[in-house]
Design an enzyme around this catalytic site. Sequence first.
Site, PDB file in Angstrom:
ATOM      1  N   CYS A  23       3.753  -6.157  -3.440  1.00 50.12           N
ATOM      2  CA  CYS A  23       3.305  -5.011  -2.652  1.00 50.12           C
ATOM      3  C   CYS A  23       2.479  -4.041  -3.504  1.00 50.12           C
ATOM      4  CB  CYS A  23       4.497  -4.347  -1.985  1.00 50.12           C
ATOM      5  SG  CYS A  23       3.998  -3.464  -0.498  1.00 50.12           S
ATOM      6  N   HIS A  63       7.050  -8.783   0.734  1.00 54.55           N
ATOM      7  CA  HIS A  63       8.253  -8.665  -0.099  1.00 54.55           C
ATOM      8  C   HIS A  63       9.073  -9.950  -0.024  1.00 54.55           C
ATOM      9  CE1 HIS A  63       7.989  -4.349  -1.042  1.00 54.55           C
ATOM     10  NE2 HIS A  63       7.319  -4.310   0.087  1.00 54.55           N
ATOM     11  N   GLU A 117      11.329 -10.992  -1.854  1.00 54.63           N
ATOM     12  CA  GLU A 117      12.737 -10.816  -2.243  1.00 54.63           C
ATOM     13  C   GLU A 117      13.640 -10.593  -1.028  1.00 54.63           C
ATOM     14  OE1 GLU A 117      10.346  -8.647  -2.565  1.00 54.63           O
ATOM     15  OE2 GLU A 117      11.014  -6.553  -2.485  1.00 54.63           O
TER      16      GLU A 117
HETATM   17  N1  GLN Z   1       2.421   2.266  -1.449  1.00 58.63           N
HETATM   18  C1  GLN Z   1       1.847   1.025  -1.057  1.00 58.63           C
HETATM   19  C2  GLN Z   1       1.434   1.003   0.414  1.00 58.63           C
HETATM   20  O1  GLN Z   1       1.871   1.815   1.176  1.00 58.63           O
HETATM   21  C3  GLN Z   1       2.782  -0.113  -1.336  1.00 58.63           C
HETATM   22  C4  GLN Z   1       4.025  -0.068  -0.525  1.00 58.63           C
HETATM   23  C5  GLN Z   1       5.122  -0.911  -1.105  1.00 58.63           C
HETATM   24  O2  GLN Z   1       5.082  -1.288  -2.269  1.00 58.63           O
HETATM   25  N2  GLN Z   1       6.134  -1.185  -0.328  1.00 58.63           N
HETATM   26  O3  GLN Z   1       0.686   0.158   0.817  1.00 58.63           O
END
Ligand code: GLN
Length: 551
Positions: free
Chosen positions: A393, A523, A525
Site C-alpha cells: 500500500c 493488503h 496480509e
Molecule cells: N496513505 C495511502 C493512501 O491513502 C496508503 C494507505 C495505506 O497504506 N493503507 O492511499
Amino acid sequence: MPTGKKGHPTKYIVVTGGVLSGLGKGVAAASIGRLLCSRLKIVPVKLDGYLNTDPGTMNPVEHGEVFVLDDGGEVDMDFGHYERFLDIQGKMEWNLTMGKVFQEILERERRGDFLGKTVQFIPHATNVIKERIHRIASDEKADILLVEIGGTVGDLENLFYIEAIRQMRHEVGSENMLFVHLTYVPVPSGVREQKSKPTQQGIKLLNEAGIYPDVVIGRCEEYIDEHIKEKIALFGNIEKDCVISGPDVESVYEIPLVYEKEGLSGIIHKKLGIYSPPALGEWSQWVEAVKRNHKAPEKVVQIALGGKYTALEDSYASLVEAFEHAGAHVGARVELKWIETSQIERGELSASEALSGVDGLIIPGGFGSRGIEGKIELIRHAREAGIPFLGICYGMQLAVVEYARNVCGLTGANTEEVESPEYPVPHKVICYLPGQKAITRKGGTMRLGGHDVEVRKGSRASAVYGNSVRIRERFRHRYEVNPEYIEKMESHGIVFSGKAPGIPIMQLVELPDHPYFLACQFHPELTSNLLRPAPLFQGLVEAALVRHGQA
Ligand code: GLN
C-alpha cells in the site's frame, strides 16, 4: 427464533473477559470457533463499546490494526483472528459498536418510531443490540453465533451489551446459550504460585450483572493446577471440568489444540446439544511447523520492517501473522527487526546501517508524512543492494516515489498526500484516486474492500501467485499511481504488473532485474492464513532465505 441451515435453533456462545484486557479474547473466541466449525456454520460477532461507528478513523496505536473485510467494512482486529482461524469472510454488520447502536436509535427517534415514549438505555438500546444479533443469526442461518463482548467485565461502556445478552439467554433458553469467561490467573513473582482471587472476583462481578459463566478459561503463564481449578469451580459455581487452562504458548495457533486437550469441545457439545468434532489434522501439522520454527536457530531470516507505529505490535497484527504463516511453509523463522523510520530522517540512523545484516525489507501501509523520507531511503538501499523487498500500500506508493526520484530523474517527486501550500509537489507520481476528490466526511471514504486484480502474464507477480492472471485482494487507500507517469517510468525499467480490470489503477509493481522487488497497492496480509499463506509474503521469505544462504 433464528435457525441454522438444517432448521435447528441457532446456538449462542458468548465470550466475556475479566480481570484485565489484553488476554487475547479474540484469539480465544476464534479458537473455540475453530474447534466447532467442522460441521456447523459459525458466525463471529464482536460487540465493541466505543462510540466510533467503526475503527476506521482510529489511530492504530490506540486501537490496534484496522482490519478490512472483503465487503469493505473497517472492523476490529479480532476479525483477523476469526477469519484466519475459521477460514471465513467476515461481514461489516458482524461488528457492532455503541456508535452504530446510538446512530440507529437517534435515526428511529427522529423518524418518530418512539413517538410519545421516553427513549431509554433499557429497553431501547438493549433492544437494538438484541435485534441486530438476531438479524445476523437469521440472515446467516448460523448454527452457532460466537459473540465476543469487547473490554473487561465491569467496564461501563459494555454494560448494555451484557444486559442485552442476559435478556437473550432468558429468551432463547439456557440450552441454547453458553457463557465462556476468559480470565487471568497470575503467578506473582514473590510467591511463585497461581492465584485464583482475581478470577473469583471477576466472576462475582459477572454474576452481579446476571450472567453465570458455564466455562472459565484461565489465562496463565502455565497450565492451571488442579487445586486452583477446584477453587475457581467452587467459588465461581462452575463444574470443575469446565475450568480450562489457557497457558502461554509460542504460537497462537496452538490454542485450539490446547483447548481440545483440556476437553473444551466435548463440554460445549454436551452443554449445547451439538456434535461437530474438531478437525485439526492438517492444522496441527502446520502448528508443529510453527513451533519448530520458533525453536530452529539454524533457519532464521531477519526481515526489517520500516514503519511509524512501531511502538505497538498490534498496529501490524496481520502482517506479523502473515510472516508466521509464510515461515511455516518455507521452513524458516522470520525475525522482524522494527525500524522507526523517523530516526533515519533525523539522521540518527542510516538506511545501510538499519539494513545491515537483514535478509529482507518490508514497508507496510501507512498514512501522512511522518517517517516517509526514512522509508524512501530504506527502499532505495534495498533496491540498490539487491535486498528482497515487499512494499504494501503506502509501501508501494513510496517505492514508486523512490524510483521516480532516483532512477527516472523526476526531482521532487512525491505523493499528493503530503502536498501543502508550504510544500508543493512538482511531480505527483502518486495522486488522488478519481472519485475520491469530493470527500468531506471521514470514515469509510477510501477505496475499500476486495477487488479483482489483473496480473500481467509472465510477470514475477504472476509467478508468485502460481501463474494466476486474476487475483482478488483487499484494499484501503485514497491515492494511486498517477497514470500520466506510467509510460515514462516503465521506460526506465520498473514494471506495473497488476492493475484493476478495465481501469488504469496500478496495483502491482516490480523490478525485473532485482532478486525480489515487489510492491502491491492491496493488503495481502489480510487474507493470509496458516493453511494458505499470502503468496507475496511467502515469496519474500523464500527470497530472504536465498539471500541468507549467500551471506
Ligand atoms: N496513505 C495511502 C493512501 O491513502 C496508503 C494507505 C495505506 O497504506 N493503507 O492511499
